[in-house]
Design a protein around this motif. Structure first.
Motif, PDB file in Angstrom:
ATOM      1  N   ALA A  91       0.827  -1.210   0.000  1.00 46.81           N
ATOM      2  CA  ALA A  91       0.000   0.000   0.000  1.00 46.81           C
ATOM      3  C   ALA A  91       0.861   1.260   0.000  1.00 46.81           C
ATOM      4  CB  ALA A  91      -0.943   0.003   1.201  1.00 46.81           C
ATOM      5  N   VAL A  92       1.876   1.275   0.836  1.00 46.99           N
ATOM      6  CA  VAL A  92       2.755   2.449   0.903  1.00 46.99           C
ATOM      7  C   VAL A  92       3.524   2.610  -0.398  1.00 46.99           C
ATOM      8  CG1 VAL A  92       4.786   3.458   2.034  1.00 46.99           C
ATOM      9  CG2 VAL A  92       2.953   2.436   3.413  1.00 46.99           C
ATOM     10  N   THR A  93       4.139   1.549  -0.871  1.00 48.64           N
ATOM     11  CA  THR A  93       4.977   1.668  -2.068  1.00 48.64           C
ATOM     12  C   THR A  93       4.152   2.004  -3.309  1.00 48.64           C
ATOM     13  OG1 THR A  93       4.961  -0.723  -2.439  1.00 48.64           O
ATOM     14  CG2 THR A  93       6.771   0.162  -1.139  1.00 48.64           C
ATOM     15  N   GLU A  94       2.986   1.393  -3.433  1.00 46.86           N
ATOM     16  CA  GLU A  94       2.146   1.679  -4.601  1.00 46.86           C
ATOM     17  C   GLU A  94       1.522   3.067  -4.546  1.00 46.86           C
ATOM     18  OE1 GLU A  94      -0.636  -1.533  -5.119  1.00 46.86           O
ATOM     19  OE2 GLU A  94       0.925  -2.882  -5.899  1.00 46.86           O
ATOM     20  N   SER A  95       1.371   3.613  -3.356  1.00 46.46           N
ATOM     21  CA  SER A  95       0.735   4.931  -3.249  1.00 46.46           C
ATOM     22  C   SER A  95       1.519   6.005  -3.985  1.00 46.46           C
ATOM     23  CB  SER A  95       0.528   5.318  -1.785  1.00 46.46           C
ATOM     24  OG  SER A  95       1.748   5.625  -1.140  1.00 46.46           O
ATOM     25  N   VAL A  96       2.823   5.866  -4.043  1.00 51.23           N
ATOM     26  CA  VAL A  96       3.648   6.894  -4.680  1.00 51.23           C
ATOM     27  C   VAL A  96       4.327   6.435  -5.963  1.00 51.23           C
ATOM     28  CG1 VAL A  96       4.041   8.158  -2.525  1.00 51.23           C
ATOM     29  CG2 VAL A  96       5.642   6.351  -3.216  1.00 51.23           C
ATOM     30  N   ALA A  97       4.247   5.159  -6.266  1.00 49.44           N
ATOM     31  CA  ALA A  97       5.025   4.579  -7.372  1.00 49.44           C
ATOM     32  C   ALA A  97       4.743   5.225  -8.720  1.00 49.44           C
ATOM     33  CB  ALA A  97       4.787   3.075  -7.454  1.00 49.44           C
ATOM     34  N   ASN A  98       3.504   5.490  -9.020  1.00 49.09           N
ATOM     35  CA  ASN A  98       3.155   5.997 -10.352  1.00 49.09           C
ATOM     36  C   ASN A  98       2.615   7.419 -10.338  1.00 49.09           C
ATOM     37  OD1 ASN A  98       3.827   3.527 -11.721  1.00 49.09           O
ATOM     38  ND2 ASN A  98       1.994   2.654 -10.778  1.00 49.09           N
ATOM     39  N   ALA A  99       2.910   8.140  -9.286  1.00 46.48           N
ATOM     40  CA  ALA A  99       2.424   9.520  -9.194  1.00 46.48           C
ATOM     41  C   ALA A  99       3.010  10.358 -10.329  1.00 46.48           C
ATOM     42  CB  ALA A  99       2.800  10.120  -7.848  1.00 46.48           C
ATOM     43  N   SER A 100       2.153  11.137 -10.951  1.00 50.09           N
ATOM     44  CA  SER A 100       2.607  11.979 -12.059  1.00 50.09           C
ATOM     45  C   SER A 100       3.154  13.319 -11.586  1.00 50.09           C
ATOM     46  CB  SER A 100       1.474  12.195 -13.057  1.00 50.09           C
ATOM     47  OG  SER A 100       0.400  12.869 -12.437  1.00 50.09           O
ATOM     48  N   ASN A 101       2.887  13.652 -10.324  1.00 48.13           N
ATOM     49  CA  ASN A 101       3.425  14.884  -9.751  1.00 48.13           C
ATOM     50  C   ASN A 101       3.489  14.747  -8.233  1.00 48.13           C
ATOM     51  OD1 ASN A 101       0.861  15.912  -8.582  1.00 48.13           O
ATOM     52  ND2 ASN A 101       0.269  16.134 -10.737  1.00 48.13           N
ATOM     53  N   SER A 119      12.392   3.663   1.470  1.00 48.33           N
ATOM     54  CA  SER A 119      13.091   3.691   0.186  1.00 48.33           C
ATOM     55  C   SER A 119      12.141   4.096  -0.938  1.00 48.33           C
ATOM     56  CB  SER A 119      13.717   2.331  -0.089  1.00 48.33           C
ATOM     57  OG  SER A 119      14.351   2.329  -1.333  1.00 48.33           O
ATOM     58  N   SER A 120      10.948   3.564  -0.916  1.00 51.13           N
ATOM     59  CA  SER A 120       9.949   3.904  -1.923  1.00 51.13           C
ATOM     60  C   SER A 120       9.589   5.385  -1.851  1.00 51.13           C
ATOM     61  CB  SER A 120       8.706   3.040  -1.712  1.00 51.13           C
ATOM     62  OG  SER A 120       7.666   3.456  -2.546  1.00 51.13           O
ATOM     63  N   LEU A 121       9.401   5.887  -0.651  1.00 48.26           N
ATOM     64  CA  LEU A 121       9.087   7.308  -0.483  1.00 48.26           C
ATOM     65  C   LEU A 121      10.281   8.177  -0.883  1.00 48.26           C
ATOM     66  CD1 LEU A 121       7.149   7.060   2.904  1.00 48.26           C
ATOM     67  CD2 LEU A 121       6.161   7.598   0.659  1.00 48.26           C
ATOM     68  N   CYS A 122      11.477   7.728  -0.576  1.00 47.01           N
ATOM     69  CA  CYS A 122      12.681   8.457  -0.962  1.00 47.01           C
ATOM     70  C   CYS A 122      12.809   8.528  -2.486  1.00 47.01           C
ATOM     71  CB  CYS A 122      13.907   7.780  -0.344  1.00 47.01           C
ATOM     72  SG  CYS A 122      15.459   8.620  -0.682  1.00 47.01           S
ATOM     73  N   GLU A 123      12.555   7.404  -3.149  1.00 46.05           N
ATOM     74  CA  GLU A 123      12.588   7.385  -4.616  1.00 46.05           C
ATOM     75  C   GLU A 123      11.549   8.341  -5.192  1.00 46.05           C
ATOM     76  OE1 GLU A 123      12.142   3.303  -5.871  1.00 46.05           O
ATOM     77  OE2 GLU A 123      13.917   2.708  -4.739  1.00 46.05           O
ATOM     78  N   PHE A 147      10.997  13.681  -8.108  1.00 44.10           N
ATOM     79  CA  PHE A 147      10.484  15.034  -8.287  1.00 44.10           C
ATOM     80  C   PHE A 147      11.499  16.104  -7.882  1.00 44.10           C
ATOM     81  CE2 PHE A 147       6.720  12.383  -8.353  1.00 44.10           C
ATOM     82  CZ  PHE A 147       6.201  12.796  -9.568  1.00 44.10           C
ATOM     83  N   GLY A 148      12.785  15.754  -8.011  1.00 46.82           N
ATOM     84  CA  GLY A 148      13.843  16.756  -7.949  1.00 46.82           C
ATOM     85  C   GLY A 148      14.517  16.975  -6.613  1.00 46.82           C
ATOM     86  N   TYR A 149      14.209  16.200  -5.607  1.00 49.06           N
ATOM     87  CA  TYR A 149      14.872  16.366  -4.319  1.00 49.06           C
ATOM     88  C   TYR A 149      16.174  15.569  -4.326  1.00 49.06           C
ATOM     89  CZ  TYR A 149      10.453  18.276  -2.692  1.00 49.06           C
ATOM     90  OH  TYR A 149       9.335  19.044  -2.555  1.00 49.06           O
ATOM     91  N   ALA A 150      17.259  16.231  -3.942  1.00 47.86           N
ATOM     92  CA  ALA A 150      18.566  15.576  -3.878  1.00 47.86           C
ATOM     93  C   ALA A 150      18.712  14.865  -2.534  1.00 47.86           C
ATOM     94  CB  ALA A 150      19.674  16.620  -4.041  1.00 47.86           C
ATOM     95  N   MET A 151      19.648  13.929  -2.506  1.00 47.69           N
ATOM     96  CA  MET A 151      19.978  13.274  -1.242  1.00 47.69           C
ATOM     97  C   MET A 151      20.832  14.230  -0.426  1.00 47.69           C
ATOM     98  SD  MET A 151      18.473  10.421  -1.193  1.00 47.69           S
ATOM     99  CE  MET A 151      19.251   9.239  -0.125  1.00 47.69           C
ATOM    100  N   PRO A 152      20.764  14.309   0.861  1.00 53.61           N
ATOM    101  CA  PRO A 152      19.930  13.480   1.725  1.00 53.61           C
ATOM    102  C   PRO A 152      18.531  14.053   1.950  1.00 53.61           C
ATOM    103  CG  PRO A 152      21.354  14.800   3.101  1.00 53.61           C
ATOM    104  CD  PRO A 152      21.696  15.137   1.654  1.00 53.61           C
ATOM    105  N   ASP A 153      18.218  15.181   1.309  1.00 48.12           N
ATOM    106  CA  ASP A 153      16.914  15.818   1.499  1.00 48.12           C
ATOM    107  C   ASP A 153      15.766  14.854   1.197  1.00 48.12           C
ATOM    108  OD1 ASP A 153      15.342  18.115   2.182  1.00 48.12           O
ATOM    109  OD2 ASP A 153      15.021  18.492   0.044  1.00 48.12           O
ATOM    110  N   ALA A 154      15.880  14.096   0.115  1.00 45.07           N
ATOM    111  CA  ALA A 154      14.810  13.152  -0.257  1.00 45.07           C
ATOM    112  C   ALA A 154      14.621  12.100   0.832  1.00 45.07           C
ATOM    113  CB  ALA A 154      15.132  12.482  -1.589  1.00 45.07           C
ATOM    114  N   LEU A 155      15.718  11.599   1.368  1.00 47.20           N
ATOM    115  CA  LEU A 155      15.636  10.587   2.422  1.00 47.20           C
ATOM    116  C   LEU A 155      15.008  11.152   3.692  1.00 47.20           C
ATOM    117  CD1 LEU A 155      16.256   7.816   3.665  1.00 47.20           C
ATOM    118  CD2 LEU A 155      18.546   8.714   4.222  1.00 47.20           C
TER     119      LEU A 155
END
Length: 168
Positions: free
Chosen positions: A30-40, A89-93, A98-106
């Motif tokens: 549920a968590v991984t699929e919630s963001v996997a195919n988001a267009s924005n 990891s899925s949320l970080c990806e 959408f343009g966030y660099a590491m470690p900000d995305a993490l």
């Protein structure tokens, strides 16, 4: 011949594995699929929020039960840690896409995920309308960006039409 006790122990192991497998298939998916195919960014955050509201998608009671069990079992603790890592990891990806660099995305992924798990663990009870009233503030906190007010209103209306004003 197997003893009654060894047969029961094997049955317990099977039941434990089945429960953990169900939990992973339901909640981690549920968590991984919630963001996997988001267009924005907004779509992904909104889908994650919806996943956290809809117990048919993500079962918070099951999640907390596994976490409680993990306090008593190093084997289960390892499985919970692996699933938490997969979710983060899925949320970080998602944030990276959408343009966030590491470690900000993490860090954004962790804050988003840990805050939701914290809501469950602390058993926060508030009407959905109250929580939805904070959507723009949550979005800005999690993303560092302003949410389009029309997007916030559309999301609010969709959630209330779909789920009603239940306690979250």
């Amino acid at each position: 011949p197997p003893t009654r006790q060894s047969s029961s122990a094997a049955s317990d192991v099977y039941k434990r594995q089945a429960l953990v497998s169900y939990w992973k298939d339901k909640n981690t998916r549920a968590v991984t699929e919630s963001v996997a195919n988001a267009s924005n960014l907004a779509e992904g955050i909104f889908r994650f929020f919806e996943t956290c509201i809809d117990a048919a998608l993500f079962d918070p009671r099951l999640d907390l039960a596994l976490r409680e069990w993990a306090r008593r079992s190093s084997e289960v603790r390892s499985m919970v840690d692996i699933e938490d890592e997969a979710r983060i990891s899925s949320l970080c990806e998602f944030f990276t896409r959408f343009g966030y660099a590491m470690p900000d995305a993490l860090i954004r992924a962790r804050v988003l995920y840990y805050s939701q798990i914290g809501f469950y663990a602390l058993e926060v009870k508030e009407p959905l309308t109250t929580r939805l009233g904070y959507t723009a503030a949550y979005f800005e906190c999690f993303t560092g960006q302003q949410l389009n007010p029309l997007d916030a209103e559309n999301f609010r209306n969709y959630i209330l039409e779909t789920y009603g004003d239940k306690l979250t």
